[in-house]
Design an enzyme around this catalytic site. Structure first.
Site, PDB file in Angstrom:
ATOM      1  N   ASP A 213      -3.643  -0.603  18.488  1.00  0.00           N
ATOM      2  CA  ASP A 213      -3.907  -1.467  17.334  1.00  0.00           C
ATOM      3  C   ASP A 213      -3.815  -2.930  17.766  1.00  0.00           C
ATOM      4  O   ASP A 213      -4.157  -3.835  17.010  1.00  0.00           O
ATOM      5  CB  ASP A 213      -2.962  -1.146  16.170  1.00  0.00           C
ATOM      6  N   SER A 214      -3.405  -3.151  19.024  1.00  0.00           N
ATOM      7  CA  SER A 214      -3.453  -4.499  19.594  1.00  0.00           C
ATOM      8  C   SER A 214      -4.901  -4.966  19.736  1.00  0.00           C
ATOM      9  O   SER A 214      -5.141  -6.135  20.058  1.00  0.00           O
ATOM     10  CB  SER A 214      -2.742  -4.535  20.952  1.00  0.00           C
TER      11      SER A 214
ATOM     12  N   ASP B 130      -4.490   4.827  18.322  1.00  0.00           N
ATOM     13  CA  ASP B 130      -3.290   4.213  17.728  1.00  0.00           C
ATOM     14  C   ASP B 130      -3.477   4.115  16.212  1.00  0.00           C
ATOM     15  O   ASP B 130      -4.425   3.460  15.745  1.00  0.00           O
ATOM     16  CB  ASP B 130      -3.135   2.812  18.330  1.00  0.00           C
TER      17      ASP B 130
ATOM     18  N   LYS C 253      -0.969   7.861  18.477  1.00  0.00           N
ATOM     19  CA  LYS C 253       0.333   7.199  18.572  1.00  0.00           C
ATOM     20  C   LYS C 253       0.684   6.605  17.219  1.00  0.00           C
ATOM     21  O   LYS C 253      -0.206   6.115  16.509  1.00  0.00           O
ATOM     22  CB  LYS C 253       0.290   6.091  19.639  1.00  0.00           C
TER      23      LYS C 253
ATOM     24  N   GLU D  43       4.076   4.323  15.136  1.00  0.00           N
ATOM     25  CA  GLU D  43       5.312   3.556  15.336  1.00  0.00           C
ATOM     26  C   GLU D  43       6.408   4.037  14.403  1.00  0.00           C
ATOM     27  O   GLU D  43       6.159   4.294  13.220  1.00  0.00           O
ATOM     28  CB  GLU D  43       5.044   2.064  15.076  1.00  0.00           C
TER      29      GLU D  43
ATOM     30  N   GLU E 220       9.408  -0.196  23.441  1.00  0.00           N
ATOM     31  CA  GLU E 220       8.966  -1.587  23.628  1.00  0.00           C
ATOM     32  C   GLU E 220      10.142  -2.543  23.468  1.00  0.00           C
ATOM     33  O   GLU E 220      10.901  -2.444  22.483  1.00  0.00           O
ATOM     34  CB  GLU E 220       7.857  -1.908  22.616  1.00  0.00           C
TER      35      GLU E 220
HETATM   36  O1  KIV Z   1      -1.241  -1.429  20.514  1.00  0.00           O
HETATM   37  C1  KIV Z   1      -0.747  -1.534  21.644  1.00  0.00           C
HETATM   38  O2  KIV Z   1      -1.302  -2.156  22.548  1.00  0.00           O
HETATM   39  C2  KIV Z   1       0.544  -0.906  21.887  1.00  0.00           C
HETATM   40  C3  KIV Z   1       1.140  -1.070  23.241  1.00  0.00           C
HETATM   41  C4  KIV Z   1       1.727  -2.413  23.357  1.00  0.00           C
HETATM   42  C5  KIV Z   1       2.111  -0.013  23.553  1.00  0.00           C
HETATM   43  O3  KIV Z   1       1.086  -0.292  21.029  1.00  0.00           O
END
Ligand code: KIV
Length: 289
Positions: free
Chosen positions: A70-71, A109, A139, A141, A207
């Site tokens: 999600d980055s 994500d 993934k 959180e 993290e």
């Molecule tokens: O979205 C992302 O890039 C992440 C990583 C920093 C693990 O969750």
């Protein structure tokens, strides 16, 4: 008769595409391979990827896991944080990456707001990442509080990578970008790690956690841990590629090591192109039909 020329791009990875550089290990990385690597004490690698060519390149380099993070919110879509990005924005990026790799495990994500409401919401969102995005797993959180979501996805056949410690989607709740698990709060990191493992997660990202705490969690868990700002005792490491390879400029987190200056290379290439066009030296006869 018109001349046939090369297309603008080569499209996604195809059966006739050059094979990734030979390396030891599985031909296609599966979740169980990461567990086996942990058991053998072998470190594995993970990077973010959001599109075709970066994904192909990292796959060719033998990176084991690619995260369509999600980055993308702040590395592709121009937002300041990861909060605004949506499922509809991430799915096409996930599809581009999953179509472009031959070996790497692709992680989709789940973005902020797409899974926290209930296990059912999490399941429906994760199904979209698997069906429409071609992700191999997802993934999300959160630790103890996300156990019901992780159980639901796992029961529904969706492998889950958890993410604990500093969780960027909770930036405002956590009071900013801060190391998690210092001093007495280290017990919370361990409790979160054990909860996601017990709920069925196949791996967990940690993290911005002190290195000794991440090391202790790694030794206690059966599932592999992946660190970002969590020292070098985790089973795997992950970085955002624009940080690690220098496409992004400016202040970097302490945990980032820069391996290249992609921004500098692009900048010089763009300036050289502009100079050629302005001087009338591009295109030359060799580029002209
Ligand atoms: O979205 C992302 O890039 C992440 C990583 C920093 C693990 O969750």
């Amino acid at each position: 008769m018109s001349e046939e020329t090369a297309p603008y791009g080569t499209g996604p990875a195809k059966a006739d595409a050059p094979a990734p550089a030979p390396r030891s290990g599985p031909a296609k990385v599966r979740t169980h391979h990461l567990r086996e690597m942990k058991e053998r004490g072998e470190k594995f690698t993970m990077l973010t990827a959001y599109e075709q060519y970066a994904a192909q390149t990292f796959d060719e380099a033998g990176i084991d896991v690619l995260l369509v993070g999600d980055s993308a919110s702040n590395n592709v879509y121009g937002n300041e944080t990861s909060l605004p990005v949506t499922v509809d924005e991430l799915i096409p990026l996930t599809r581009a990456v999953s179509r472009s790799v031959r070996r790497a495990l692709v992680v989709g994500d789940l973005p902020f707001g797409s899974y926290q409401a209930s296990p059912e919401q999490a399941y429906l969102t994760a199904v979209r990442f698997m069906k429409e995005g071609g992700a191999h797993c997802v993934k999300l959180e959160g630790g103890v509080e996300m156990a019901p979501q992780i159980e639901r996805l796992t029961r529904g056949g969706i492998p889950v990578m958890a993410h604990i410690g500093f969780t960027p989607q909770s930036e405002h709740a956590l009071g900013g970008y801060r190391v998690q698990g210092r001093g007495e709060t280290s017990a919370r990191v361990l409790a979160d790690a054990e909860a996601v493992q017990d709920a069925g997660a196949f791996a967990v990202v940690m993290e911005m956690v002190p290195g000794d705490v991440a090391g202790e969690v790694t030794r206690k868990l059966r599932i592999p841990t992946i660190g970002i700002g969590a020292g070098n005792e985790t089973d795997g490491q992950v970085l955002v590629w624009q940080d690690a390879f220098g496409l992004r400029t400016g202040r970097m987190a302490k945990f980032v090591k820069q391996y290249a200056d992609v921004h500098g290379v692009l900048l010089e290439a763009a300036k050289a192109y502009a100079d050629d066009v302005r001087a009338g030296t591009f295109p030359g006869p060799e580029h002209t039909f």
